[in-house]
Design a protein around this motif. Sequence first.
Motif, PDB file in Angstrom:
ATOM      1  N   LEU A   1       0.848  -1.191   0.000  1.00  0.00           N
ATOM      2  CA  LEU A   1       0.000   0.000   0.000  1.00  0.00           C
ATOM      3  C   LEU A   1       0.886   1.243   0.000  1.00  0.00           C
ATOM      4  O   LEU A   1       1.645   1.476   0.949  1.00  0.00           O
ATOM      5  N   ASP A   2       0.803   2.025  -1.069  1.00  0.00           N
ATOM      6  CA  ASP A   2       1.570   3.270  -1.182  1.00  0.00           C
ATOM      7  C   ASP A   2       0.790   4.410  -0.538  1.00  0.00           C
ATOM      8  O   ASP A   2      -0.425   4.512  -0.709  1.00  0.00           O
ATOM      9  N   TRP A   3       1.490   5.286   0.194  1.00  0.00           N
ATOM     10  CA  TRP A   3       0.847   6.412   0.864  1.00  0.00           C
ATOM     11  C   TRP A   3       1.667   7.681   0.650  1.00  0.00           C
ATOM     12  O   TRP A   3       2.854   7.632   0.304  1.00  0.00           O
ATOM     13  N   SER A   4       1.017   8.818   0.883  1.00  0.00           N
ATOM     14  CA  SER A   4       1.710  10.107   0.865  1.00  0.00           C
ATOM     15  C   SER A   4       1.040  11.014   1.884  1.00  0.00           C
ATOM     16  O   SER A   4      -0.168  10.945   2.103  1.00  0.00           O
ATOM     17  N   SER A   5       1.848  11.877   2.513  1.00  0.00           N
ATOM     18  CA  SER A   5       1.321  12.807   3.512  1.00  0.00           C
ATOM     19  C   SER A   5       2.356  13.875   3.800  1.00  0.00           C
ATOM     20  O   SER A   5       3.529  13.556   4.049  1.00  0.00           O
ATOM     21  N   GLN A   6       1.946  15.143   3.739  1.00  0.00           N
ATOM     22  CA  GLN A   6       2.801  16.276   4.075  1.00  0.00           C
ATOM     23  C   GLN A   6       4.133  16.241   3.318  1.00  0.00           C
ATOM     24  O   GLN A   6       5.195  16.447   3.895  1.00  0.00           O
ATOM     25  N   GLY A   7       4.089  15.943   2.052  1.00  0.00           N
ATOM     26  CA  GLY A   7       5.285  15.943   1.233  1.00  0.00           C
ATOM     27  C   GLY A   7       6.120  14.686   1.324  1.00  0.00           C
ATOM     28  O   GLY A   7       7.184  14.618   0.718  1.00  0.00           O
ATOM     29  N   ARG A   8       5.669  13.680   2.083  1.00  0.00           N
ATOM     30  CA  ARG A   8       6.410  12.425   2.196  1.00  0.00           C
ATOM     31  C   ARG A   8       5.649  11.306   1.498  1.00  0.00           C
ATOM     32  O   ARG A   8       4.431  11.363   1.358  1.00  0.00           O
ATOM     33  N   THR A   9       6.367  10.278   1.065  1.00  0.00           N
ATOM     34  CA  THR A   9       5.762   9.095   0.462  1.00  0.00           C
ATOM     35  C   THR A   9       6.377   7.855   1.077  1.00  0.00           C
ATOM     36  O   THR A   9       7.485   7.885   1.624  1.00  0.00           O
ATOM     37  N   GLY A  10       5.666   6.760   1.000  1.00  0.00           N
ATOM     38  CA  GLY A  10       6.171   5.512   1.548  1.00  0.00           C
ATOM     39  C   GLY A  10       5.296   4.346   1.138  1.00  0.00           C
ATOM     40  O   GLY A  10       4.278   4.509   0.457  1.00  0.00           O
ATOM     41  N   THR A  11       5.686   3.147   1.546  1.00  0.00           N
ATOM     42  CA  THR A  11       4.969   1.917   1.233  1.00  0.00           C
ATOM     43  C   THR A  11       4.935   1.029   2.468  1.00  0.00           C
ATOM     44  O   THR A  11       5.952   0.875   3.148  1.00  0.00           O
TER      45      THR A  11
END
Length: 442
Positions: free
Chosen positions: A398-408
């Motif tokens: 599951l890929d996510w993004s929040s406040q200029g950050r991204t991750g999995t």
Amino acid sequence: MSEAQDDDVQEFAASLTRMKERTDRSYGQLARRLNMNTSTLHRYCAGDAVPLDFAPVERFAALCGATPQERLELHRLWILAVAARQRSRTAAAEATGTAGTPPEPAGEPVQDPVSPEPAGEPALDPVSPEPPHRPWFRRRRFLVSAAVATALLATLGSLSALPDDDRRPGASDSVEAADPPRATRPGTPRPKSTKSPSPSPKTSSSPSAGASKKSSPKPGERTEEPSKGPGQQRPPAGVPLTWSADSHVWQAGCGHDYVIARSPRQVPPPPAPQDAETWAGTQNAVHGRQTLVEVSVQGRTSTAVVLEALRVRVVGRSAPGRGSSYAMDNGCGGALTPRYFDVDLDKDRPIARPADGNDSGVTIPAMRLPYRVSAEDPEVLLIDARTKGCDCSWYLELDWSSQGRTGTVRIDDHGRPFRTTGIDGLPRYSYDTSARKWVPYS
């Protein structure tokens, strides 16, 4: 609030929560249909607040498909909860004396403008007398306010002297404790797989490394790409969301197959759906033909987290295993089919495709990513993975993004891949409740 009063409120909240869990909608979706704030609905279901009017409770029950008997019982619980809250507020008011003006201490005049200040308190203005008709508690309130303002100015002054980049390594969010061991006794309530990926970011040390292709995360790990804008503050560390997964969800609440390498005489009767995970664990059962995974995702704070994409990664593929297929039903169905993500594990590169649901002939639009979640607005993802010709081991990314950050984040079955096997050609049995034994499926 007394224990009995608190029980009345919690019983009402638990009834709301049970109704909410029967739907496939999040708090945010239900709140929008009810024209209320998401946080307000969440407080009702958590027992932190009780609505003063039964109208929103009635609309909530109707939206959740409650029967007339359930609505009547809900109204009774609401009356008890409202009465409990009113009794607790009355008792608190009587205990603190907030029904009128604060009692005046004996011997201290209220309307004497030239009376001296109480001993131990400095005079506010030795030259000008205090304005007339100022009660004693207003003078003390002014003194307290002045003291708080002085302390606040001193604190702000000390903070302004600190350097802006004073950040210690490791000052990140704490990691949640690992899952406790699961019970294996039949009848024990099944726990859900709850994961909180490690908060330490996995970043490259050189610009060229960041341009390489994204590798798949290991169990319990996630990748993150922090924003690198010039002059931008460093975002808070840690994954901004949490998730839990339940892979023992049955079709329409009753239909499922398990493949077990045992004879029918050695297999106990089918369990209740809530005990499916424990039952399957004691039989070393594998999901037959289909695995339904229910993933609950929510943010850690009120800050929105965007779910960007959902991917499937197959890590093992072989011929279907030996054994027999045991059906948990003899045919069942329901009027409600929730929206889901369809996965064909027989494909070389399976893709999670959004699919519409159906509610008594009314289409439920498919959930299409990207989608926003937060602490007040969680979401449930339903993944329907099927196979005919393989024994497949797989997990989700599951890929996510929040406040200029991204991750999995990796979503799996308690640290292991999910497993689904085909049942074509295997003996298949269903349970005959009258004869109390497994019989060939018809």
